[in-house]
Design an enzyme around this catalytic site. Structure first.
Site, PDB file in Angstrom:
ATOM      1  N   ASP A   1      71.826  55.634  63.465  1.00  0.00           N
ATOM      2  CA  ASP A   1      70.966  55.412  64.122  1.00  0.00           C
ATOM      3  C   ASP A   1      71.730  55.135  65.649  1.00  0.00           C
ATOM      4  O   ASP A   1      72.723  54.327  65.690  1.00  0.00           O
ATOM      5  CB  ASP A   1      70.503  54.097  64.035  1.00  0.00           C
ATOM      6  CG  ASP A   1      69.222  53.656  64.961  1.00  0.00           C
ATOM      7  OD1 ASP A   1      68.274  54.595  65.070  1.00  0.00           O
ATOM      8  OD2 ASP A   1      69.247  52.588  65.558  1.00  0.00           O
TER       9      ASP A   1
ATOM     10  N   THR B   1      66.785  57.877  70.322  1.00  0.00           N
ATOM     11  CA  THR B   1      67.982  57.339  71.157  1.00  0.00           C
ATOM     12  C   THR B   1      69.090  58.341  71.372  1.00  0.00           C
ATOM     13  O   THR B   1      69.849  58.620  72.151  1.00  0.00           O
ATOM     14  CB  THR B   1      68.453  55.997  70.615  1.00  0.00           C
ATOM     15  OG1 THR B   1      68.684  56.245  69.234  1.00  0.00           O
ATOM     16  CG2 THR B   1      67.297  55.035  70.726  1.00  0.00           C
ATOM     17  N   THR B   2      69.764  58.854  70.150  1.00  0.00           N
ATOM     18  CA  THR B   2      70.563  59.938  70.098  1.00  0.00           C
ATOM     19  C   THR B   2      70.233  61.189  71.050  1.00  0.00           C
ATOM     20  O   THR B   2      71.377  61.600  71.928  1.00  0.00           O
ATOM     21  CB  THR B   2      70.870  60.361  68.725  1.00  0.00           C
ATOM     22  OG1 THR B   2      71.200  59.280  67.797  1.00  0.00           O
ATOM     23  CG2 THR B   2      72.028  61.236  68.762  1.00  0.00           C
TER      24      THR B   2
ATOM     25  N   ASP C   1      62.425  52.962  63.200  1.00  0.00           N
ATOM     26  CA  ASP C   1      62.281  54.002  63.963  1.00  0.00           C
ATOM     27  C   ASP C   1      60.882  54.563  63.644  1.00  0.00           C
ATOM     28  O   ASP C   1      60.056  55.092  64.423  1.00  0.00           O
ATOM     29  CB  ASP C   1      63.277  54.907  63.845  1.00  0.00           C
ATOM     30  CG  ASP C   1      64.538  54.502  64.229  1.00  0.00           C
ATOM     31  OD1 ASP C   1      64.769  53.581  65.017  1.00  0.00           O
ATOM     32  OD2 ASP C   1      65.808  55.258  64.032  1.00  0.00           O
TER      33      ASP C   1
END
Length: 548
Positions: free
Chosen positions: A66, A99-100, A389
């Site tokens: 994550d 997010t990545t 998520d």
């Protein structure tokens, strides 16, 4: 830091030991920090992304892929890198996923900007071009979005978010839990994620996770003599302590007679009895108290057959309000039957090593709990992050009712349309728009690399396929370009919109910095050391970025 004056005398402007980098040096160091950070988490992207093991100074271990968790656990010192961490945190808060993606797009935008800086394109021109490209990208994203308001799409959104994480083997039943939970707590088209409580318990497989039609509180009864199971529960929520309050000021009481001492003790006992009687008179048979409960009060409550929980968390109290319909009472004198909530049953149960209070069979609860199981603590923690998520993306989809196709399809389509848009722009901004278009291709390129595929072939095949359809993406399991609509790989529009917008704004801000001034020790991770990627602290091999 000194500068010579007109008479040859040094003029002290900044204290000794201050670091300063100007012009291209400042830009180079900031861009390098962004690129290193993006490279660090790049391998976690996609269904076949790898995990990172993070060990803190106390030896605690976190194993995850994550993006925001990795960045939060890393001890990052470089100011430009911290700005990209903020991008990830904003993405997490706004959407809950992507997010990545946001960080690697920002890193690639900085990398492409560096190439333009090398051919003497001014940073302001690049920033303006990126701003134009980001606005156009949002328009293109709107055009290729698909309306979604059915349960099947929500299930696909949840499964897409969980693919590649610890929950993948049980993603279908977990997706069903998540969609059911989000639909239950939805109010007036909005979903508050805090109303879904994930209670993580190790010691069983992920398949044994289940939803509770009510709330699970991580507490036990105030005393073992209290009833363990209450049917047709009438629930009181108290913010008021059931104990004698301490005086707010220092005071001394002088007693001259033992009878006075006895009267003092009896008076305190009577006050506690009166408070307990107030609870009994209200008709409540279950109490959740946010404050303490005196031992004597516990005794009287137990004799009255009331199940009491003391020092409940504020978040649990808020969820209990939503689930049972009870009103939080701040003064016990105001407690009456009108303030009580209802539940079919309230009982205490031990699962593995955890003793929990279950408040079940609530009528149309607007807050619920999910019991999440995992064979070990680390497995359960990673599955919890995956669920968190998935809850975020399902909630976003329910609110916006717009999705985009996954598998790198939106990035390739936006990239293709941005190249066409760049041809309509005169001036050097055209170069920046083209660079923005190329940077977006880092997402499908990374998906291919992480799946062990040839990234160049994948990009070429995707570009060709998008001449016919904007929904063609990379199926990393088959290793082929396919129509992702048929595969059910979908993501909320908000994930992509926020990722592109945040990445563009962060890159633009970093590019506009041409002077870095820091107090002594504030920029220890800059200068020539930034290029040295060899060795972790303590002599461990592996090449961790020196900015951490």
């Amino acid at each position: 830091m000194a500068q010579l004056g007109g008479a040859g005398q040094p003029i002290i402007i900044l204290p000794e030991g201050t670091s300063r980098f100007q012009g291209k040096d400042a830009q180079r160091l900031n861009i390098l920090a962004g690129k290193i950070l993006a490279e660090t988490i790049r391998t976690t992207l996609g269904p076949k992304g790898m995990d990172k093991m993070l060990v803190d100074s106390l030896g605690d271990i976190v194993v995850t892929n994550d993006g925001v968790t990795i960045l939060r656990e890393m001890d990052i010192a470089h100011p430009a890198a911290k700005m990209l961490v903020e991008v990830a945190k904003t993405q997490e808060d706004e959407v809950g996923d992507g997010t990545t993606t946001a960080v690697i797009i920002a890193g690639e935008l900085l990398k492409k900007a560096e190439e333009l800086l090398d051919i003497n394109v001014h940073p302001t021109i690049i920033a303006m071009g990126y701003r134009q490209a980001a606005l156009k990208a949002q328009e293109i994203l709107e055009d290729i979005s698909i309306e979604a308001n059915d349960k099947e799409t929500l299930l696909n959104v949840a499964m897409t978010a969980m693919t590649g994480k610890g929950s993948e083997k049980a993603k279908e039943p977990l997706a069903d839990l998540i969609v059911s939970a989000v639909m239950q707590v939805e109010e007036d088209g909005e979903v508050n994620k805090k109303n879904i409580n994930i209670q993580r318990i190790q010691g069983a497989s992920v398949d044994e996770s289940h939803i509770v039609n009510g709330i699970v509180v991580d507490k036990s009864r105030a005393d073992n003599s209290m009833p363990k199971n209450i049917e047709n529960a009438k629930i009181a929520l108290l913010k008021y302590p059931i104990e004698v309050k301490d005086l707010e000021t220092d005071a001394k009481i002088k007693l001259t007679d033992p009878n006075q001492m006895q009267a003092f003790i009896e008076n305190e006992e009577q006050m506690i009895k009166d408070m307990v009687q107030k609870v009994i008179d209200s008709g409540a048979n279950v109490i959740f108290c946010q404050k303490g409960i005196d031992d004597l009060a516990v005794h009287y409550l137990s004799r009255a057959g009331i199940l009491a929980v003391k020092r409940a968390k504020k978040s649990d109290m808020e969820r209990l309000e939503k689930a049972t319909g009870a009103q939080l009472v701040t003064n016990i004198e105001d407690l009456s039957a009108a303030e009580l909530g209802e539940a079919g049953k309230v009982y205490e149960k031990k699962i593995f090593d955890d003793v929990l209070i279950f408040v079940e069979e609530c009528k149309d609860p607007k807050a619920i709990s999910i019991i999440l199981r995992g064979s070990t603590r680390h497995v359960a923690e990673e599955v919890e992050r995956a669920l968190d998520d998935a809850i975020g993306v399902v909630a976003s989809t329910m609110e916006d009712k717009q999705v985009v196709i996954g598998g790198g399809a939106p990035e390739i389509e936006i990239s293709r349309k941005l190249r066409e848009y760049a041809d309509t722009i005169s001036g050097r901004e055209q170069l920046a728009v083209n660079a923005f278009a190329e940077a977006l291709e880092v997402v499908p390129k990374t998906l291919a690399e992480n799946a062990g595929l040839d990234s160049i072939d994948a990009i070429v095949d995707l570009r060709a396929a998008h001449e016919d359809s904007p929904y063609m993406g990379l199926d990393v399991f088959q290793g082929e370009v396919m129509d992702m609509r048929e595969s059910g790989v979908v993501e909320p529009q908000r994930v992509k919109k926020q990722a592109i917008q945040s990445a563009a704004e962060a890159a633009e801000m970093i590019l506009r910095i041409d002077d870095m001034i820091a107090a002594k020790g504030g920029l220890e991770a800059t200068g020539d050391d930034m290029g040295d990627m060899g060795g972790m602290p303590g002599g461990m091999p592996g090449g961790m970025p020196p900015m951490m």
